[in-house]
Design an enzyme around this catalytic site. Structure first.
Site, short mmCIF file in Angstrom:
data_model
loop_
_atom_site.label_atom_id
_atom_site.label_comp_id
_atom_site.label_asym_id
_atom_site.label_seq_id
_atom_site.Cartn_x
_atom_site.Cartn_y
_atom_site.Cartn_z
N ASP A 12 0.81 -1.22 0.00
CA ASP A 12 0.00 0.00 0.00
C ASP A 12 0.85 1.28 0.00
O ASP A 12 1.95 1.30 0.57
CB ASP A 12 -0.87 0.05 1.26
CG ASP A 12 -1.78 -1.16 1.40
OD1 ASP A 12 -2.19 -1.71 0.36
OD2 ASP A 12 -2.07 -1.55 2.55
N ASP A 50 -0.86 -2.41 -4.66
CA ASP A 50 -1.95 -2.75 -3.73
C ASP A 50 -2.81 -1.50 -3.53
O ASP A 50 -3.09 -0.79 -4.49
CB ASP A 50 -1.35 -3.32 -2.44
CG ASP A 50 -2.33 -4.21 -1.69
OD1 ASP A 50 -3.55 -4.06 -1.89
OD2 ASP A 50 -1.90 -5.06 -0.90
N ASP A 60 -5.01 2.14 2.77
CA ASP A 60 -5.80 1.07 3.37
C ASP A 60 -5.86 1.25 4.88
O ASP A 60 -4.87 1.60 5.52
CB ASP A 60 -5.23 -0.30 3.00
CG ASP A 60 -5.60 -0.71 1.56
OD1 ASP A 60 -6.14 0.14 0.82
OD2 ASP A 60 -5.36 -1.87 1.20
N ARG A 99 -12.58 0.28 -5.33
CA ARG A 99 -12.35 0.68 -3.93
C ARG A 99 -12.21 2.19 -3.74
O ARG A 99 -11.18 2.69 -3.28
CB ARG A 99 -11.11 -0.02 -3.35
CG ARG A 99 -11.13 -1.52 -3.55
CD ARG A 99 -9.95 -2.21 -2.88
NE ARG A 99 -9.97 -3.64 -3.14
CZ ARG A 99 -9.04 -4.50 -2.74
NH1 ARG A 99 -8.01 -4.06 -2.04
NH2 ARG A 99 -9.14 -5.78 -3.03
#
Ligand SMILES: *[C@@H]1O[C@H](CO)[C@@H](O)[C@H](O)[C@H]1NC(C)=O
Ligand SMILES: *[C@@H]1O[C@H](CO)[C@@H](O)[C@H](O)[C@H]1NC(C)=O
Ligand SMILES: *[C@@H]1O[C@H](CO)[C@@H](O)[C@H](O)[C@H]1NC(C)=O
Ligand SMILES: *[C@@H]1O[C@H](CO)[C@@H](O)[C@H](O)[C@H]1NC(C)=O
Ligand SMILES: *[C@@H]1O[C@H](CO)[C@@H](O)[C@H](O)[C@H]1NC(C)=O
Ligand SMILES: *[C@@H]1O[C@H](CO)[C@@H](O)[C@H](O)[C@H]1NC(C)=O
Ligand SMILES: *[C@@H]1O[C@H](CO)[C@@H](O)[C@H](O)[C@H]1NC(C)=O
Length: 347
Positions: free
Chosen positions: A125, A156, A160, A213
Site C-alpha cells: 500500500d 496494492d 488502506d 475501492r
C-alpha cells in the site's frame, strides 16, 4: 501600531491560502470523535525538524514525541517507514515524493500526513493505517504512474485502513492512475476486531482513472461527501459485510461503471476471486444524503450526481447523518472546487 479595519481584513485573507470555495480546516471523524481532535505534531513540547535524507526521515518519525516534520525532496525507501504517534509529516512547497516503499502507521495515535506524493509502490500500500486512531491524510497525491496493465495486484491499495483503526479523515487527496484505491477492513474474518470501529470521513478527494475501492468498506462507517470521481472504471464505493456508508454531494463522471453498491459480491475486477463469477460476502448498507428532517436544515442539496454510473443499494441502514458539523460544497461546484483544491502544493 493602529490597525485599520481594512488591514485586519487583508490579514485574514492572507492567512488563508485556499482557493475560492475551498476550506482546508480539518473536518470529520479525525476532528470530532471521543478521543479528541487530531493535532499530529502540534501542541505542548512540540518540535519542528526539516528532513532531506532517508536516515533523517526515519529518525524523525520514530517514537512518540510531538514533532512537525517538514519533508523536502524525493525519498526512495527500501523498507516501509513506520510513523509513530504525535507526528505531522508535511511535504514542503510543491510536495515531497516517496517511492520504493509506502508508509505504515501501526499501533499509533494522532498522526497527520500532508503534501506528500506517493508513487509506484509495488505489491503493497501507499499508506497502511493499522490498529491506529486519529489519523488525517490530507492533500497528498497517490499514483502507480500509469493505470496498471497487469491487473489489480501489481500494486496494492493507495490508503488502506485496517485492524480496528478508527477516527480517520481522508481529504483533498488526488488519487489517480491506479487500480485499487482505498480498502477499509482487509479481511472478512476480522469481524470481531473491526466491527464498531473504522469510522472514516472521505471528502473533497479527486479520483481519476482508477479501478475499484473508492473506497470499499467492511464492518465500519464511512461518511463520503463532496468528492469528484472521474473514470472510476469498475466500481467506486462498495459497502459490504455489514459496513455502512453515508454518501452525499458527490459527482461521478466519465467512464464510471458503478458508483455505489452494497451488494456483497466482490467483483472479479477487484480481486482474483476463488470463483470466476466473484466471491460473496454479506451485503452492506448505504444512505444517500441526509434524512428528510436534516435536509430541511441544509442550504446545500445533499444529493449526488451519479451521471451514467450504476447504483445498487440493497439495504439502507441507520447511518443517516454525520454526527458532526461539516461543509458540503454545492453539487454544481464540486468538480471545480475539488480540481482547484485537491492534491499537492496547496498548503
Ligand atoms: C527508533 O527508536 C528506538 C528506541 O529508541 C530504536 O531502538 C530504533 O533503532 C529507532 N529506529 C530508527 C529508525 O531510528
Ligand atoms: C529506488 O531504489 C531501488 C534500489 O533499491 C532502485 O531499483 C529504484 O530504481 C529506485 N527508484 C527510484 C525512483 O529512484
Ligand atoms: C503521544 O502519544 C502517546 C500515545 O502513543 C500518548 O500517550 C501521549 O500522551 C502523546 N504525547 C503527547 C505530548 O501528546
Ligand atoms: C502492536 O502492538 C501489539 C501489542 O503491544 C504487538 O503485539 C504488535 O506486535 C504490535 N504491532 C506491530 C506491527 O508492531
Ligand atoms: C493496538 O494498539 C494498542 C496500542 O495503541 C495495543 O495496546 C494493542 O495491543 C494493539 N492491538 C493489536 C491487535 O495489535
Ligand atoms: C444488485 O444487487 C442484487 C442483489 O440484491 C443482485 O441480484 C444484482 O445482480 C445486483 N446488480 C448488479 C448490477 O450488480
Ligand atoms: C444500526 O444497524 C446495525 C445493523 O443492522 C445494527 O447492528 C445497529 O445496532 C444499529 N444501530 C442503531 C443505533 O440502531
Amino acid at each position: 501600531m493602529k490597525l485599520s479595519i481594512l488591514s485586519l481584513f487583508t490579514f485574514a485573507l492572507a492567512a488563508s491560502a485556499a482557493p475560492a470555495g475551498c476550506d482546508f480546516e480539518l473536518e470529520g471523524f479525525a476532528k470530532d470523535n471521543p478521543l479528541g481532535p487530531t493535532t499530529g505534531g502540534a501542541g505542548k513540547g512540540s518540535k519542528t525538524v526539516t528532513v532531506t535524507t532517508v536516515p533523517e526521515f526515519l529518525a524523525a518519525i520514530n517514537g512518540t514525541t510531538p514533532t512537525i516534520i517538514k519533508v523536502k525532496g524525493t525519498f526512495n525507501f527500501t523498507a516501509r517507514p513506520r510513523i509513530g504517534s504525535n507526528k505531522s509529516v508535511i511535504g514542503s512547497g510543491k510536495g515531497a515524493w516517496i517511492t520504493g516503499a509506502g508508509l505504515t502507521i501501526v499501533n499509533a495515535t494522532n498522526v497527520i500526513v500532508q503534501n506528500l506524493g506517493i508513487r509506484g509502490i509495488k505489491d503493497n500500500d501507499g499508506i497502511t493505517i493499522q490498529n491506529s486512531t486519529r489519523v488525517w491524510i490530507d492533500h497528498n497525491e497517490f499514483t502507480s504512474g500509469n493505470f496498471p496493465a497487469s491487473g489489480p495486484d501489481e500494486y496494492d491499495g493507495q490508503v488502506d485502513i485496517i485492524r480496528g483503526s478508527d477516527w480517520v479523515t481522508v481529504s483533498w487527496n488526488y488519487f489517480h492512475d491506479h487500480w485499487k484505491s482505498s480498502l477499509i477492513g482487509n479481511n472478512p474474518t476480522f469481524r470481531a476486531i473491526d466491527f464498531g470501529h473504522l469510522h472514516v470521513t472521505y471528502h473533497h478527494n479527486h479520483w481519476k482513472n482508477e479501478g475499484t475501492r473508492g473506497p470499499a468498506g467492511r464492518f465500519g462507517h464511512q461518511h463520503i461527501y463532496s468528492n469528484l470521481y472521474e473514470d472510476f472504471l469498475y466500481q467506486a464505493i462498495h459497502s459490504r459485510s455489514d459496513n455502512q456508508v453515508l454518501v452525499e454531494g458527490n459527482v461521478f463522471t466519465g467512464k464510471t461503471r458503478e458508483a455505489l453498491s452494497t451488494y456483497g459480491l466482490v467483483i472479479p475486477e477487484d480481486s482474483p476471486n476463488t470463483g470466476p463469477a466473484g466471491d460473496y460476502e454479506l451485503d452492506g448498507f448505504a444512505n444517500l444524503g441526509a434524512s428528510k428532517f436534516f435536509q430541511a436544515m441544509l442550504t446545500t442539496n445533499p444529493e449526488n450526481d451519479f451521471g451514467k454510473a450504476g447504483v445498487n443499494i440493497t439495504q439502507v441502514g441507520n447511518f443517516t447523518r454525520a454526527p458532526y458539523r461539516f461543509q458540503l460544497t454545492p453539487l454544481k461546484q464540486v468538480a471545480k472546487v475539488v480540481k482547484s483544491g485537491a492534491g499537492l502544493g496547496q498548503l
